[in-house]
Design a protein around this motif. Structure first.
Motif, PDB file in Angstrom:
ATOM      1  N   THR A 115       1.942 -47.011 -13.179  1.00  0.00           N
ATOM      2  CA  THR A 115       2.478 -45.770 -13.742  1.00  0.00           C
ATOM      3  C   THR A 115       1.706 -44.536 -13.273  1.00  0.00           C
ATOM      4  O   THR A 115       2.210 -43.428 -13.392  1.00  0.00           O
ATOM      5  N   GLU A 116       0.494 -44.724 -12.790  1.00  0.00           N
ATOM      6  CA  GLU A 116      -0.293 -43.617 -12.260  1.00  0.00           C
ATOM      7  C   GLU A 116      -1.124 -44.120 -11.089  1.00  0.00           C
ATOM      8  O   GLU A 116      -1.658 -45.221 -11.142  1.00  0.00           O
ATOM      9  N   ALA A 117      -1.222 -43.305 -10.059  1.00  0.00           N
ATOM     10  CA  ALA A 117      -2.102 -43.600  -8.934  1.00  0.00           C
ATOM     11  C   ALA A 117      -2.449 -42.270  -8.280  1.00  0.00           C
ATOM     12  O   ALA A 117      -1.551 -41.472  -7.981  1.00  0.00           O
ATOM     13  N   SER A 118      -3.742 -42.026  -8.101  1.00  0.00           N
ATOM     14  CA  SER A 118      -4.136 -40.757  -7.491  1.00  0.00           C
ATOM     15  C   SER A 118      -5.481 -40.901  -6.795  1.00  0.00           C
ATOM     16  O   SER A 118      -6.286 -41.769  -7.121  1.00  0.00           O
ATOM     17  N   THR A 119      -5.666 -40.028  -5.829  1.00  0.00           N
ATOM     18  CA  THR A 119      -6.958 -39.907  -5.171  1.00  0.00           C
ATOM     19  C   THR A 119      -7.308 -38.423  -5.142  1.00  0.00           C
ATOM     20  O   THR A 119      -6.428 -37.562  -5.030  1.00  0.00           O
ATOM     21  N   VAL A 120      -8.591 -38.149  -5.265  1.00  0.00           N
ATOM     22  CA  VAL A 120      -9.083 -36.778  -5.234  1.00  0.00           C
ATOM     23  C   VAL A 120     -10.360 -36.769  -4.410  1.00  0.00           C
ATOM     24  O   VAL A 120     -11.170 -37.696  -4.508  1.00  0.00           O
ATOM     25  N   VAL A 121     -10.532 -35.732  -3.599  1.00  0.00           N
ATOM     26  CA  VAL A 121     -11.785 -35.553  -2.874  1.00  0.00           C
ATOM     27  C   VAL A 121     -12.317 -34.167  -3.205  1.00  0.00           C
ATOM     28  O   VAL A 121     -11.636 -33.164  -2.983  1.00  0.00           O
ATOM     29  N   TYR A 122     -13.508 -34.143  -3.769  1.00  0.00           N
ATOM     30  CA  TYR A 122     -14.188 -32.890  -4.083  1.00  0.00           C
ATOM     31  C   TYR A 122     -15.269 -32.685  -3.032  1.00  0.00           C
ATOM     32  O   TYR A 122     -16.039 -33.601  -2.738  1.00  0.00           O
ATOM     33  N   ALA A 123     -15.331 -31.499  -2.452  1.00  0.00           N
ATOM     34  CA  ALA A 123     -16.350 -31.207  -1.446  1.00  0.00           C
ATOM     35  C   ALA A 123     -16.924 -29.823  -1.710  1.00  0.00           C
ATOM     36  O   ALA A 123     -16.197 -28.902  -2.078  1.00  0.00           O
ATOM     37  N   ARG A 124     -18.252 -29.711  -1.524  1.00  0.00           N
ATOM     38  CA  ARG A 124     -18.920 -28.431  -1.735  1.00  0.00           C
ATOM     39  C   ARG A 124     -20.118 -28.326  -0.815  1.00  0.00           C
ATOM     40  O   ARG A 124     -20.836 -29.293  -0.600  1.00  0.00           O
ATOM     41  N   LYS A 125     -20.339 -27.130  -0.277  1.00  0.00           N
ATOM     42  CA  LYS A 125     -21.508 -26.879   0.546  1.00  0.00           C
ATOM     43  C   LYS A 125     -22.140 -25.589   0.052  1.00  0.00           C
ATOM     44  O   LYS A 125     -21.474 -24.572  -0.065  1.00  0.00           O
ATOM     45  N   ASP A 126     -23.444 -25.650  -0.276  1.00  0.00           N
ATOM     46  CA  ASP A 126     -24.163 -24.492  -0.774  1.00  0.00           C
ATOM     47  C   ASP A 126     -24.955 -23.816   0.335  1.00  0.00           C
ATOM     48  O   ASP A 126     -25.175 -24.384   1.405  1.00  0.00           O
ATOM     49  N   THR A 127     -25.445 -22.633   0.034  1.00  0.00           N
ATOM     50  CA  THR A 127     -26.252 -21.893   1.005  1.00  0.00           C
ATOM     51  C   THR A 127     -27.642 -22.481   1.173  1.00  0.00           C
ATOM     52  O   THR A 127     -28.333 -22.155   2.123  1.00  0.00           O
ATOM     53  N   ASP A 128     -28.070 -23.366   0.251  1.00  0.00           N
ATOM     54  CA  ASP A 128     -29.396 -23.986   0.376  1.00  0.00           C
ATOM     55  C   ASP A 128     -29.331 -25.361   1.035  1.00  0.00           C
ATOM     56  O   ASP A 128     -30.143 -26.227   0.789  1.00  0.00           O
TER      57      ASP A 128
END
Length: 190
Positions: free
Chosen positions: A20-33
């Motif tokens: 009934t549900e299927a999902s994928t998520v990709v979170y990406a972040r790049k900081d100045t440090d």
């Protein structure tokens, strides 16, 4: 895999399993440090009659050279955390029960958590009473030093009362108590 299919069939008492549900998520972040974080996750929910099975898998992969790392003149840090969540729920009439197991693993911390819950719906689902048993068993350590693996654990309970007042308003009252035993400090502080 074969055992999981047999178990799902037994819990559903002959009902067909439906995703009934299927999902994928990709979170990406790049900081100045010079910190980079990439966190992919996968979520799947299957219903077999009155039984639901939800499985989730997530990875936190990060590389960092924060101010603390640069100040200490140490090389950049590369770490990964893997987490798996498995929840089984069953609902019949006004009563619902569930069990959730969570396992989180990283190079300096290992965590296992269990939540057993029950819900009672009253007054056409306008009033919901809930009770949960919470437990965890963790091992806290310091990266690269297996001699610092120290146990930590907790056990407790949570009680909730949810009342729907109108289509836009609800009130929830809760009480939670938890007893924690074992290592409580930060393993990173000397």
């Amino acid at each position: 895999m074969r055992r999981a299919i047999v178990l799902l069939g037994a819990m559903g008492c002959g009902h067909v399993a439906t995703v009934t549900e299927a999902s994928t998520v990709v979170y990406a972040r790049k900081d100045t440090d010079a910190t980079t974080i990439v966190s992919p996750s996968l979520h799947v929910k299957v219903e077999v009659g009155p039984t639901t099975v939800t499985a989730e898998y997530a990875v936190d992969a990060w590389t960092g050279a924060s101010v603390d790392v640069v100040t200490a003149a140490t090389p950049a840090i590369h770490e990964q955390r893997h987490e798996v969540n498995l929840t089984v729920g069953y609902e019949k009439g006004p009563v619902a029960v569930s069990a959730n197991f969570r396992r989180s693993m990283e190079n300096d911390y290992d965590s296992n958590g269990l939540t057993l819950g029950t819900r009672l719906s009253l007054a056409n689902k306008n009033t919901i009473l809930g009770a949960d048993l919470l437990a965890s068993s963790d091992t806290v350590g310091r990266s690269g030093d297996p001699g610092t693996a120290i146990p930590s654990g907790s056990i407790g309970g949570r009680f909730t009362l949810l009342q729907i007042l109108d289509p836009r308003t609800l009130v929830e009252l809760g009480f939670q108590t938890l007893v924690v035993d074992g290592y409580q400090a930060s393993p990173y502080r000397y």
